[in-house]
Design an enzyme around this catalytic site. Structure first.
Site, PDB file in Angstrom:
ATOM      1  N   ASP A   9     110.630 117.431  82.835  1.00 26.46           N
ATOM      2  CA  ASP A   9     110.865 115.908  82.876  1.00 26.46           C
ATOM      3  C   ASP A   9     111.529 115.739  84.259  1.00 26.46           C
ATOM      4  OD1 ASP A   9     111.171 113.255  81.835  1.00 26.46           O
ATOM      5  OD2 ASP A   9     113.241 113.828  81.452  1.00 26.46           O
ATOM      6  N   SER A  10     111.879 114.479  84.273  1.00 24.87           N
ATOM      7  CA  SER A  10     112.816 114.053  85.644  1.00 24.87           C
ATOM      8  C   SER A  10     114.248 114.451  85.469  1.00 24.87           C
ATOM      9  CB  SER A  10     112.538 112.800  85.812  1.00 24.87           C
ATOM     10  OG  SER A  10     113.061 111.628  84.917  1.00 24.87           O
ATOM     11  N   TYR A  16     111.763 109.003  88.191  1.00 19.82           N
ATOM     12  CA  TYR A  16     110.223 108.894  88.326  1.00 19.82           C
ATOM     13  C   TYR A  16     109.633 107.631  88.515  1.00 19.82           C
ATOM     14  CZ  TYR A  16     109.706 114.249  88.507  1.00 19.82           C
ATOM     15  OH  TYR A  16     109.534 115.572  88.856  1.00 19.82           O
ATOM     16  N   CYS A  73     107.378 113.714  80.019  1.00 12.26           N
ATOM     17  CA  CYS A  73     107.862 112.660  80.618  1.00 12.26           C
ATOM     18  C   CYS A  73     106.452 111.760  80.321  1.00 12.26           C
ATOM     19  CB  CYS A  73     108.175 113.093  81.805  1.00 12.26           C
ATOM     20  SG  CYS A  73     108.401 111.724  83.271  1.00 12.26           S
ATOM     21  N   ASN A  74     106.843 110.382  80.008  1.00 13.77           N
ATOM     22  CA  ASN A  74     105.720 109.386  79.880  1.00 13.77           C
ATOM     23  C   ASN A  74     105.331 109.236  81.398  1.00 13.77           C
ATOM     24  OD1 ASN A  74     105.616 108.084  76.904  1.00 13.77           O
ATOM     25  ND2 ASN A  74     107.696 108.995  77.389  1.00 13.77           N
ATOM     26  N   GLU A 108     121.227 109.008  81.701  1.00 14.78           N
ATOM     27  CA  GLU A 108     121.544 109.934  82.676  1.00 14.78           C
ATOM     28  C   GLU A 108     122.821 109.870  83.284  1.00 14.78           C
ATOM     29  OE1 GLU A 108     119.683 112.611  83.959  1.00 14.78           O
ATOM     30  OE2 GLU A 108     117.930 112.199  83.130  1.00 14.78           O
ATOM     31  N   CYS A 160     109.386 106.318  76.848  1.00 15.63           N
ATOM     32  CA  CYS A 160     110.094 107.137  77.703  1.00 15.63           C
ATOM     33  C   CYS A 160     110.840 108.200  77.121  1.00 15.63           C
ATOM     34  CB  CYS A 160     111.016 106.210  78.722  1.00 15.63           C
ATOM     35  SG  CYS A 160     111.920 107.155  79.859  1.00 15.63           S
ATOM     36  N   HIS A 194     113.717 109.460  77.628  1.00 11.81           N
ATOM     37  CA  HIS A 194     115.091 109.259  77.617  1.00 11.81           C
ATOM     38  C   HIS A 194     115.334 108.386  76.449  1.00 11.81           C
ATOM     39  CE1 HIS A 194     114.973 110.944  81.706  1.00 11.81           C
ATOM     40  NE2 HIS A 194     115.985 110.772  81.905  1.00 11.81           N
TER      41      HIS A 194
HETATM   42  N1  DGL Z   1     111.885 110.516  80.986  1.00  9.12           N
HETATM   43  C1  DGL Z   1     110.713 109.833  81.694  1.00  9.12           C
HETATM   44  C2  DGL Z   1     109.796 109.406  80.960  1.00  9.12           C
HETATM   45  O1  DGL Z   1     109.629 109.757  79.789  1.00  9.12           O
HETATM   46  C3  DGL Z   1     111.274 109.627  83.181  1.00  9.12           C
HETATM   47  C4  DGL Z   1     112.389 108.568  83.537  1.00  9.12           C
HETATM   48  C5  DGL Z   1     112.268 108.354  84.827  1.00  9.12           C
HETATM   49  O2  DGL Z   1     112.461 109.507  85.676  1.00  9.12           O
HETATM   50  O3  DGL Z   1     112.158 107.213  85.406  1.00  9.12           O
HETATM   51  O4  DGL Z   1     109.029 108.601  81.595  1.00  9.12           O
END
Ligand code: DGL
Length: 283
Positions: free
Chosen positions: A27-28, A59, A90-91, A169, A201, A203
Site C-alpha cells: 500500500d502507499s 498515491y 490499495c484501491n 496518516e 480506500c 485507509h
Molecule cells: N490506501 C490507498 C487506497 O486504497 C491509497 C491512499 C493514497 O495513497 O492516496 O487508495
C-alpha cells in the site's frame, strides 16, 4: 495438522515448498494494514511481508502511469522476499492497473476493488450505492465499471475524499477539522439515499466510526478487507499454497520507504501489538 502435498511429474508426493513462503502486501502507507489484519484473522498461520510506500504517499493524486511504476518497483522488492502471492491492498494502485501487474509478475495478484464490489452487491437493498475513494480511484471509474458489469441498473454516486488519507496518516481523525471535512465530503450520500457506501480506500476503515456517524446508521459501510482475505485464502487453497505448518510461529515483516516512526505508531495501534518497520529506499 495435515501437510499439503502436491504430485511431482513422476507421480510421487513432495512438499510444496512454495507454500512456506509469505504473503506480500503493499500500500502507499498504513491503509493496507486494514487488509493485513483481516488476512491475519483468517489465515493466522501465514507469514506476511508488508510494504508501505510512505515516502511517496499519497498515491491518490498521482497519474496512473506513475502509480503503476511505483507498484512495479515494490513488486520487484517483494519478489526478493520469498512471497507466494501479492495483495495490492490499495484501491488507487488497483485502479491504476491490476491487470498490468498480473501480466508483469508470475505471482498471483489480488486487488481490493472486485472484492469490495461483491460485498456491496450483497448488502444493498435499494440498489443505491455510494463510493468514496481517492481522486485517482474515483476518476478511474473502475468501481462504476465493475459494479455495472454485475448490475447495469444500479444508482451509483461517488465522491473523492483526498483529505481522508492525510487525516489517517497524520493521526488526526479525532479532531473537529476531521468532522468538518467528513460532513462536507459525505453530504451527497444522504441526499442520494444510498443504503450502502463502499470505503474505496484501504485507509478509510481506520476512520469508519467518523464516517458512520456522519452518514447515519441506515447506511451500511463496505470494507473490502474481509472479502479480499477470503479471496486470498481460496487462491492459496486451490493452488495448494496454504502454509503446511501453520502451527509454527509466522513471521510478519514491515518495510516502509519513509521514516518508520509514524507508521509504527499507527500500525501498532491498529494491529494491537507493537510493530517494527525497516526503512528501504526504492529506485
Ligand atoms: N490506501 C490507498 C487506497 O486504497 C491509497 C491512499 C493514497 O495513497 O492516496 O487508495
Amino acid at each position: 495438522m495435515p501437510v499439503e502435498r502436491v504430485r511431482n511429474r513422476e507421480g510421487g508426493d513432495f512438499l510444496n515448498s512454495a507454500a512456506y513462503k509469505a504473503i506480500g502486501i503493499l500500500d502507499s502507507g498504513v491503509g493496507g494494514l486494514t487488509v493485513m489484519e483481516e488476512i491475519y484473522r483468517q489465515l493466522p498461520g501465514e507469514s506476511i511481508v508488508y510494504f508501505g510506500d510512505t515516502a511517496r504517499m499519497p498515491y491518490g493524486p498521482r497519474p496512473p502511469e506513475e502509480v503503476r511504476q511505483f507498484v512495479l518497483e515494490i513488486i520487484s522488492f517483494l519478489e526478493t522476499q520469498e512471497i507466494k502471492l501479492l495483495v495490492v491492498a490499495c484501491n488507487s494502485a488497483t485502479a491504476a492497473g491490476l491487470s498490468y501487474y498480473q501480466q508483469e509478475t508470475a505471482l498471483p495478484v489480488v486487488g481490493v476493488i472486485e472484492p469490495g464490489v461483491r460485498a456491496a452487491l450483497r448488502y444493498t437493498r435499494n440498489r443505491r450505492i455510494g463510493i468514496i475513494g481517492t481522486t485517482g480511484t474515483v476518476e478511474s471509474s473502475t468501481y462504476q465499471g465493475v459494479l455495472t458489469s454485475y448490475d447495469p441498473k444500479l444508482n451509483i454516486v461517488s465522491q473523492a475524499c483526498p483529505l481522508f488519507v492525510l487525516l489517517v496518516e497524520n493521526d488526526l481523525i479525532d479532531t473537529p477539522e476531521a468532522e468538518k471535512v467528513a460532513a462536507e465530503y459525505l453530504h451527497p450520500f444522504q441526499e442520494a439515499e444510498v443504503d450502502t457506501l463502499i470505503l474505496g480506500c484501504t485507509h478509510y476503515p481506520l476512520m469508519s466510526d467518523l464516517i458512520q456517524r456522519t452518514v447515519g446508521p441506515r447506511v451500511r459501510l463496505v470494507n473490502s478487507a474481509e472479502e479480499t482475505a477470503g479471496q486470498v485464502r481460496s487462491i492459496l487453497k486451490s493452488r495448494q499454497l496454504l502454509n503446511p505448518s501453520p502451527g509454527t510461529q509466522p513471521r510478519h515483516r514491515f518495510f516502509v520507504s519513509g521514516l518508520p516512526a509514524g507508521f509504527e505508531e499507527v500500525g501498532s495501534r491498529l494491529l494491537k501489538r507493537p510493530i517494527k518497520a525497516y526503512q528501504l529506499h526504492l529506485s
